[in-house]
Design an enzyme around this catalytic site. Structure first.
Site, PDB file in Angstrom:
ATOM      1  N   HIS A  42      53.900 -24.169 -54.741  1.00  0.00           N
ATOM      2  CA  HIS A  42      53.638 -24.212 -56.180  1.00  0.00           C
ATOM      3  C   HIS A  42      54.920 -24.393 -56.982  1.00  0.00           C
ATOM      4  CE1 HIS A  42      50.812 -23.496 -59.480  1.00  0.00           C
ATOM      5  NE2 HIS A  42      51.776 -22.838 -60.082  1.00  0.00           N
ATOM      6  N   HIS A  88      45.193 -24.744 -62.720  1.00  0.00           N
ATOM      7  CA  HIS A  88      44.965 -23.313 -62.474  1.00  0.00           C
ATOM      8  C   HIS A  88      43.721 -23.193 -61.605  1.00  0.00           C
ATOM      9  CE1 HIS A  88      46.264 -19.209 -64.172  1.00  0.00           C
ATOM     10  NE2 HIS A  88      47.311 -19.823 -63.657  1.00  0.00           N
TER      11      HIS A  88
END
Length: 731
Positions: A42, A88
């Site tokens: 990430h 998300h």
């Protein structure tokens, strides 16, 4: 350090050896946590970095490309647009309301951190199958409701209009939904703020909400696939407070009017860890932080928790020495914490103290420079050869009327008023297009009278059939939506959602998707200015369809000349622009009538695409068009039907095709326009070399196209009620 702890932090054996080299010793738990977060997929982009290099990122109008919190383009007259899109996905699947809400909050912070007031929000949502009554269908409907509630809660409370978006459904998303949030802000082009920490002795200040234990390990969690064990990782999902963020935005915007700071950074993924290391790293500085000074909302918190918490609504500021009290006064006025928690050094090391004792010490540049860049194996997916053989000849023999009635009821076509009615889409008085209108979202820039147009697009079926052309088509189609509003497409932001990078076939899809974006952006002159990568969108070995979501942002010379995307009066001549070539690969027609996603996509003709944009932009300036709309999924039949339904104006027309089914073909680079002056328009079309054909007239109380016919009221009833009926089926 024991192997179990190292593995729990998703650190490989090779990565651990590198940590030992950097530190010259074993790391303690705090330091291991820092490396784990910063080297997570990430944060480090370790699997994707190789392919992101080479994206076109520059143009005369690009003020800031990738590498900052958001991209920035020049809007003329001293004004700039700041924008970005982020994912998300994992948090929203685990806890849909909080995950989606904090996704919105995070992208807003990326925008106002740059000095721009957030003026617009959009979202790209992908869900699994919601129609039906089994456990999966019911759960997907629950996720839809939760995600939409979270988005509306955060955006509405912040007073930011949600101006557009897209929501699609496919069974490949049953195990991993996607929530991609886009934000855009406006500021003066000479008042942009950056994430840097420089000037030895300058104080490092923490501002915003207090830190809690929510979101611990969020970046690491988002860098892994789902299974039954980790689907319930609720503690890794942050809890948002939009009212606190509203205060934080106003405080920051007030702060930016004063000459008190050197740089500012949002505490997003990996929280205090990423913000501090990124600020110091960009400036080649060191930093000393006193973690016991961090405002905490829970007792007994440890340095590890403070560095890795992803509590929301927080910023890290590098202040100018001597301005600390003035900064504190601004944040106190807005009822927010502001504490000095450290200072800039020239050591190149991040020194972390806890009640006067050194708790961790990590060299900043080596951590960044030694971040893994993996060269994962790639392999062309085996399924491509199988699906390439399937074409229109393999489809069931049904009438166009039957096909039309199937497609207009498809949830990928149906109007999503159940979703957008929950969003405040007009707050701020800058929105030109009302919610539910077709095409790009359009807002005015009050300071210069121009417009900002935003087109969002990704057809996941195209990307499954051909990841390179599918990604390029997302760039082209999002740009076409902007051009159809009369604005000039200028730049894109992307959110690249793919499956497990440890699967060579997924890595092949990703590599080819990046190539498609590169070639389309270069050919269409719309550089990439910001973006995000989300991998590991896989559950129990099943990956999502590749989803490179694209938003193109463009500027129109005059906000009062923005084009409508649906019929706006009766009796207008309707033209089809571009070539219809019988493109059914990955089409909605194939999916709806045969439940197949197959075929071979044709290459995109970028010259024809750009010529179409330029024609519509110039024709609009010359006031010869009434409306313009990109031809999308379901082809010309579904595009015209949606225009009729949204406008409450019927249509009657005929198009001669080699095959009658071509009314559902999805050839690229096509548009529908309403022409007010045929002579002038046709002259322009010839000038740009764009094929055109008059196909009918707007008006009446029926929708008629070739052998397809439906009463307008019936069409509207299906278009506006089908989605709500399915989602509310168990209420």
């Amino acid at each position: 350090m024991d192997k179990e702890t190292i593995q729990a932090h998703k650190i490989s054996d090779d990565e651990y050896k590198k940590i030992l080299e950097i530190l010259g010793r074993e790391p303690n738990l705090l330091e291991l946590g820092v490396f784990s977060a910063m080297w997570s997929e990430h944060c480090s982009y370790k699997s994707s970095k190789k392919y992101l290099n080479g994206f076109p990122t520059k143009a005369p109008w690009v003020l800031q490309g990738p590498g900052e919190n958001a991209g920035v383009i020049d809007c003329g007259d001293g004004m700039a647009a700041v924008f970005k899109m982020e994912s998300h996905n994992h948090p929203s699947f685990i806890e849909p309301f909080a995950g989606a809400a904090t996704g919105v909050g995070g992208i807003f912070r990326d925008i106002f951190t740059m000095g721009a007031r957030v003026e617009a929000s959009m979202n790209s949502l992908r869900f699994g199958q919601v129609r039906g009554d089994d456990k999966t269908n019911r759960h997907q409907r629950y996720l839809v409701k939760g995600v939409v509630s979270g988005i509306s809660h955060y955006g509405n409370c912040m007073g930011v209009p949600t101006v557009g978006g897209e929501t699609t459904f496919d069974e490949s998303f049953n195990g991993n939904i996607l929530v991609n949030a886009f934000g855009l802000g406006i500021c003066k082009s000479d008042e942009i703020f950056y994430a840097k920490a420089e000037g030895v002795g300058n104080p490092v200040m923490y501002v915003g909400s207090k830190t809690g234990r929510d979101g611990l390990g969020g970046a690491v969690m988002s860098s892994d696939s789902f299974n039954e064990e980790n689907k319930s990782l609720r503690p890794t999902v942050q809890v948002g407070d939009p009212f606190a963020e509203k205060l934080l935005m106003e405080a920051c915007l007030e702060l930016f009017k004063c000459d008190y700071i050197v740089g500012i950074q949002d505490m997003g993924a990996a929280g205090l860890t990423s913000s501090s290391f990124e600020m110091a790293g960009r400036s080649g500085s060191g930093m000393r932080m006193y973690l016991d000074k961090v405002p905490m909302r829970e007792s007994g918190m440890t340095p590890y928790e403070l560095m890795l918490s992803e509590s929301q609504e927080r910023m890290l500021i590098c202040a100018k020495k001597g301005c600390e009290d003035k900064i504190k006064a601004i944040f106190a006025k807005w009822d927010l914490d502001a504490e000095i928690i450290g200072e800039v050094t020239d050591t190149g090391v991040m020194e972390l103290y806890w009640h006067g004792e050194l708790a961790g010490s990590v060299p900043i540049a080596p951590l960044s420079e030694a971040a893994p860049m993996l060269d994962r194996p790639t392999s062309r997916p085996k399924y491509l050869d199988e699906i390439a053989k399937i074409n229109l000849d393999n489809m069931p023999n049904i009438s166009n009327q039957e096909a039309f009635e199937l497609l207009i009821r498809d949830l990928n076509v149906a109007n999503k008023s159940l979703i957008y009615d929950q969003y405040d889409s007009t707050v701020g008085t800058n929105v030109i297009k009302k919610a539910g209108k077709l095409g790009a979202a359009v807002m005015r820039i009050k300071e210069n009278g121009k417009s900002i147009a935003m087109g969002m697009e990704c057809n996941t079926r195209y990307n499954y059939v051909n990841p390179r052309i599918g990604a390029a088509a997302a760039v082209a189609t999002s740009g076409r939506k902007v051009a159809m509003s009369g604005a000039t497409p200028l730049a894109i932001t992307d959110c690249l959602n793919y499956g497990n990078p440890q699967n060579p076939e997924v890595m092949w899809q990703f590599a080819n998707g990046c190539e498609g974006i590169k070639e389309a952006c270069a050919a269409l002159n719309t550089p990439v200015v910001s973006g995000n990568v989300s991998l590991y969108n896989e559950t129990d070995g099943i990956s999502i369809q590749p989803t490179p979501s694209i938003v193109t942002v463009g500027v129109g010379d005059d906000a009062n000349k923005s084009l409508d995307s649906e019929f706006n009066s009766a009796g207008v001549s309707v033209y089809l622009l571009g070539k219809t070539t019988g493109e059914f690969a990955g089409s909605l027609y194939m999916k709806a009538i045969a439940n197949l996603c197959a075929g071979e996509l044709k290459e995109i003709d970028y010259k024809a695409e750009r010529a179409l944009w330029d024609l519509v932009i110039e024709a609009n300036k010359n006031r010869v068009l009434a409306f313009a709309n990109s031809v999308g999924v379901g082809g010309i039949a579904i595009t015209l039907a949606k225009m009729a339904a949204v406008s409450s104006i019927g249509f009657s027309g005929e198009i001669k095709f080699d095959d009658g089914r071509f009314v559902f073909d999805e050839s690229f680079s096509r548009a529908v326009v309403g022409v007010k002056d045929a002579i002038k328009f046709e002259e322009l079309a010839k000038k740009y070399g764009v094929e055109f054909i008059k196909i009918g007239l707007s008006g009446g109380d029926e929708f008629i196209l070739n052998d397809i016919k439906m009463d307008l009221k019936e069409l509207q009833n299906i278009y506006f009620s089908e989605f709500a009926a399915v989602i509310k089926s168990e209420d």
